[in-house]
Motif scaffolding. Structure first.
Motif, PDB file in Angstrom:
ATOM      1  N   GLU A 216       0.856  -1.184   0.000  1.00 63.45           N
ATOM      2  CA  GLU A 216       0.000   0.000   0.000  1.00 63.45           C
ATOM      3  C   GLU A 216       0.898   1.242   0.000  1.00 63.45           C
ATOM      4  N   THR A 217       0.287   2.413   0.181  1.00 61.16           N
ATOM      5  CA  THR A 217       1.044   3.655   0.002  1.00 61.16           C
ATOM      6  C   THR A 217       1.326   4.409   1.291  1.00 61.16           C
ATOM      7  N   GLY A 218       0.945   3.849   2.438  1.00 55.56           N
ATOM      8  CA  GLY A 218       1.419   4.349   3.708  1.00 55.56           C
ATOM      9  C   GLY A 218       0.746   5.596   4.258  1.00 55.56           C
ATOM     10  N   SER A 219       1.229   6.001   5.417  1.00 56.02           N
ATOM     11  CA  SER A 219       0.674   7.139   6.146  1.00 56.02           C
ATOM     12  C   SER A 219       1.776   7.847   6.917  1.00 56.02           C
ATOM     13  N   LEU A 220       1.689   9.169   6.978  1.00 56.35           N
ATOM     14  CA  LEU A 220       2.631   9.960   7.762  1.00 56.35           C
ATOM     15  C   LEU A 220       2.495   9.700   9.262  1.00 56.35           C
ATOM     16  N   MET A 221       1.417   9.038   9.663  1.00 49.98           N
ATOM     17  CA  MET A 221       1.234   8.701  11.075  1.00 49.98           C
ATOM     18  C   MET A 221       2.323   7.736  11.535  1.00 49.98           C
ATOM     19  N   GLY A 222       2.835   6.957  10.624  1.00 51.00           N
ATOM     20  CA  GLY A 222       3.858   5.977  10.993  1.00 51.00           C
ATOM     21  C   GLY A 222       3.222   4.643  11.274  1.00 51.00           C
ATOM     22  N   THR A 223       3.126   4.274  12.546  1.00 49.23           N
ATOM     23  CA  THR A 223       2.495   3.027  12.953  1.00 49.23           C
ATOM     24  C   THR A 223       1.483   3.330  14.046  1.00 49.23           C
ATOM     25  N   PRO A 224       0.211   2.976  13.887  1.00 54.56           N
ATOM     26  CA  PRO A 224      -0.404   2.319  12.727  1.00 54.56           C
ATOM     27  C   PRO A 224      -0.527   3.280  11.543  1.00 54.56           C
ATOM     28  N   TRP A 225      -0.948   2.741  10.410  1.00 50.65           N
ATOM     29  CA  TRP A 225      -1.061   3.547   9.192  1.00 50.65           C
ATOM     30  C   TRP A 225      -2.422   4.235   9.150  1.00 50.65           C
ATOM     31  N   GLY A 226      -2.670   5.115  10.084  1.00 44.50           N
ATOM     32  CA  GLY A 226      -3.980   5.742  10.180  1.00 44.50           C
ATOM     33  C   GLY A 226      -4.128   6.975   9.306  1.00 44.50           C
ATOM     34  N   TYR A 227      -5.339   7.507   9.297  1.00 45.64           N
ATOM     35  CA  TYR A 227      -5.643   8.697   8.500  1.00 45.64           C
ATOM     36  C   TYR A 227      -5.052   9.948   9.149  1.00 45.64           C
ATOM     37  N   MET A 228      -4.452  10.778   8.323  1.00 47.32           N
ATOM     38  CA  MET A 228      -4.048  12.137   8.678  1.00 47.32           C
ATOM     39  C   MET A 228      -4.350  13.007   7.463  1.00 47.32           C
ATOM     40  N   PRO A 229      -4.864  14.207   7.674  1.00 49.27           N
ATOM     41  CA  PRO A 229      -5.142  15.070   6.524  1.00 49.27           C
ATOM     42  C   PRO A 229      -3.916  15.275   5.641  1.00 49.27           C
ATOM     43  N   GLU A 230      -2.737  15.319   6.254  1.00 46.77           N
ATOM     44  CA  GLU A 230      -1.509  15.551   5.493  1.00 46.77           C
ATOM     45  C   GLU A 230      -1.201  14.406   4.522  1.00 46.77           C
ATOM     46  N   ASN A 231      -1.782  13.227   4.778  1.00 49.94           N
ATOM     47  CA  ASN A 231      -1.585  12.105   3.853  1.00 49.94           C
ATOM     48  C   ASN A 231      -2.072  12.451   2.449  1.00 49.94           C
ATOM     49  N   HIS A 232      -3.089  13.307   2.370  1.00 49.37           N
ATOM     50  CA  HIS A 232      -3.758  13.555   1.103  1.00 49.37           C
ATOM     51  C   HIS A 232      -3.242  14.792   0.365  1.00 49.37           C
ATOM     52  N   THR A 233      -2.101  15.301   0.789  1.00 47.33           N
ATOM     53  CA  THR A 233      -1.523  16.457   0.102  1.00 47.33           C
ATOM     54  C   THR A 233      -0.696  16.005  -1.101  1.00 47.33           C
ATOM     55  N   GLN A 234      -0.470  16.921  -2.013  1.00 52.14           N
ATOM     56  CA  GLN A 234       0.361  16.619  -3.182  1.00 52.14           C
ATOM     57  C   GLN A 234       1.799  16.336  -2.776  1.00 52.14           C
ATOM     58  N   GLU A 235       2.269  17.052  -1.785  1.00 51.91           N
ATOM     59  CA  GLU A 235       3.649  16.855  -1.320  1.00 51.91           C
ATOM     60  C   GLU A 235       3.883  15.422  -0.871  1.00 51.91           C
ATOM     61  N   THR A 236       2.923  14.868  -0.119  1.00 50.50           N
ATOM     62  CA  THR A 236       3.078  13.494   0.364  1.00 50.50           C
ATOM     63  C   THR A 236       2.967  12.500  -0.782  1.00 50.50           C
ATOM     64  N   LEU A 237       2.050  12.760  -1.702  1.00 51.32           N
ATOM     65  CA  LEU A 237       1.925  11.883  -2.870  1.00 51.32           C
ATOM     66  C   LEU A 237       3.229  11.866  -3.669  1.00 51.32           C
ATOM     67  N   ASP A 238       3.852  13.010  -3.805  1.00 54.31           N
ATOM     68  CA  ASP A 238       5.115  13.085  -4.543  1.00 54.31           C
ATOM     69  C   ASP A 238       6.209  12.246  -3.873  1.00 54.31           C
ATOM     70  N   LYS A 239       6.188  12.168  -2.545  1.00 51.11           N
ATOM     71  CA  LYS A 239       7.166  11.345  -1.824  1.00 51.11           C
ATOM     72  C   LYS A 239       6.949   9.864  -2.135  1.00 51.11           C
ATOM     73  N   VAL A 240       5.680   9.446  -2.196  1.00 47.17           N
ATOM     74  CA  VAL A 240       5.366   8.056  -2.537  1.00 47.17           C
ATOM     75  C   VAL A 240       5.806   7.753  -3.968  1.00 47.17           C
TER      76      VAL A 240
END
Length: 271
Positions: A103-127
């Motif tokens: 999967e594509t992960g989460s900035l939360m770390g562990t667990p891979w929960g929802y954070m609004p920052e997950n859905h930014t373009q910056e985070t997508l670019d890192k993936v």
């Protein structure tokens, strides 16, 4: 036509021989295999004799599960995940494993929960950066990645999965569609529309569908056996059959006590 598989550790944790026998006893033709969760002894990547003996042809390995968090805030954990994924890409062909999945992960770390920052373009670019590098490893080893979206994670919609695939533009990067993973309390009633968007956007890249079912319980989605929840599998299988008849269908998260009944339902629908 379709082949049915199961996430191996949903059956249990056994020796390679025992696990293979259990998988075949249900009628499944293949597995999604996570070594650490399904095999009861450590797997030596330098000696895969035991795995090759009992997996690869019957049952097949549809996917090696090497799920990791590509945006984990702890760089050591993230890099360990990347290296483990690369190692799986390197051995996939020797095991006749069709895909290596994450999967594509989460900035939360562990667990891979929802954070609004997950859905930014910056985070997508890192993936995208991480999977672009992994795609080069896949190309070098003639193996294939299957990337999977999920609402709480970075690739939260079919559109974001499509952006990853388009920007990396590698024939060795494919897609797993898990319809349940895209759902939440706000959008679950639109599940068939989300499936149709996935098919329209990703049809040529889809290699695997995860099959799950669910009910709403206590203000959350709860998995149940296939055919026991809100998913209309007659309609879902019909759409998949129309658009991606070569895809592997993998049961994921179906409890052991529901596996046989779930298998009989899907088997009847794919005939």
């Amino acid at each position: 036509m379709f082949k049915l598989g199961v996430r191996a550790h949903d059956i249990g944790k056994y020796s390679a021989k025992e696990l293979s026998e259990h998988v075949l006893s249900y009628g499944f033709e293949g597995v999604q295999l996570v070594f650490k969760k399904a095999i009861d002894t450590p797997v030596d990547f330098n000696d895969l004799t035991e795995i090759k003996k009992y997996f690869g042809t019957k049952p097949e390995i549809f996917m090696l599960g090497a799920y990791f968090n590509p945006v984990h805030p702890d760089l050591e954990i993230r890099n360990e995940g990347i290296e483990y994924f690369k190692r799986q890409l390197e051995i996939a062909n020797s095991l006749n494993a069709k895909f290596v999945g994450s999967e594509t992960g989460s900035l939360m770390g562990t667990p891979w929960g929802y954070m609004p920052e997950n859905h930014t373009q910056e985070t997508l670019d890192k993936v995208i950066e991480v999977f672009k590098d992994l795609s080069l490893t896949a190309e070098k080893n003639n193996s294939y990645i299957a990337i999977e979206g999920a609402y709480p994670h970075v690739a939260s919609t079919p559109e974001r999965v499509k952006e990853i695939v388009d920007k990396i533009n590698s024939p060795h990067l494919k897609v797993t569609v898990d319809l349940y993973n895209f759902l939440n309390l706000e959008n679950y009633e639109n599940r068939m529309e989300i499936l149709d968007r996935s098919l329209a956007l990703l049809k040529e890249h889809i290699v695997i569908f995860h099959l799950k079912d669910f009910v709403i319980e206590g203000e959350k989605l709860k998995q149940v056996g296939l055919g026991k929840g809100l998913m209309d599998y007659k309609a879902i299988i019909k759409r998949i059959k129309e658009e991606v008849p070569s895809a592997y269908l993998i049961f994921e998260g179906v409890k052991k006590e529901d596996l046989q009944e779930s298998y009989e339902l899907i088997s009847s629908l794919i005939k």
